[in-house]
Write a protein that holds these residues in place. Sequence first.
Motif: not given
Length: 199
Positions: A59-79
């Motif tokens: 299994f390959h698990n990839h973290f992928v975001v859309e341009k501008g990182a929409k939808g992942i939130g910005n409260r956590a430092p990693i995001f």
Amino acid sequence: MKFDTNKTALLIVDLQNDNLIKGGKFEDSGAVEHARKQNVVENIKAIAERAREVGIPVFHNHFVVEKGAKGIGNRAPIFRAIAETGSIVRGTWGAAPVEGVKPKEGDFVIEKSRMSAFNGTQLDSLLRGLGIETLIVTGVWTNMAVEHTCRDGADYGYNVVIATDGTSTISEEWQEAALNYAMNNLATKMTTAKIISNM
């Protein structure tokens, strides 16, 4: 520990260019150097090749975001860091899997937008459908995505095995903190060589 090949799966977490390859968005974090020190790409490649040989699903698990990182939130430092660096954006070189450990025919590929490979994905359903009881976890970042995944794997009832030299982060200090604290209560720690010899 001898792996039952009918009940074991290999998971490769976030092995994408931005995360551990020179020229990637997180190059300055120390991730490139630590991955090289761990020989993480070659070690994971070796585990994956052996897994396929003996019929263990990969299994390959990839973290992928859309341009501008929409939808992942910005409260956590990693995001916030992901959004600010413009990393792992769908369709870019940075989001692509690392050369040498790209998915092969018959492998499973799962996308996520959270740290854990289980969060909001089909991973658990697919593993259960395959009759998996033991999950070998490899990839980056040991103290974040890998640790989150191991925690959830244990909570879901899997026998979790973590590859001590098939994982990397930004420094040896962070690596050891993840391996020697949380993992003591969540997973069995094994080297690449030991994992392969027990397949």
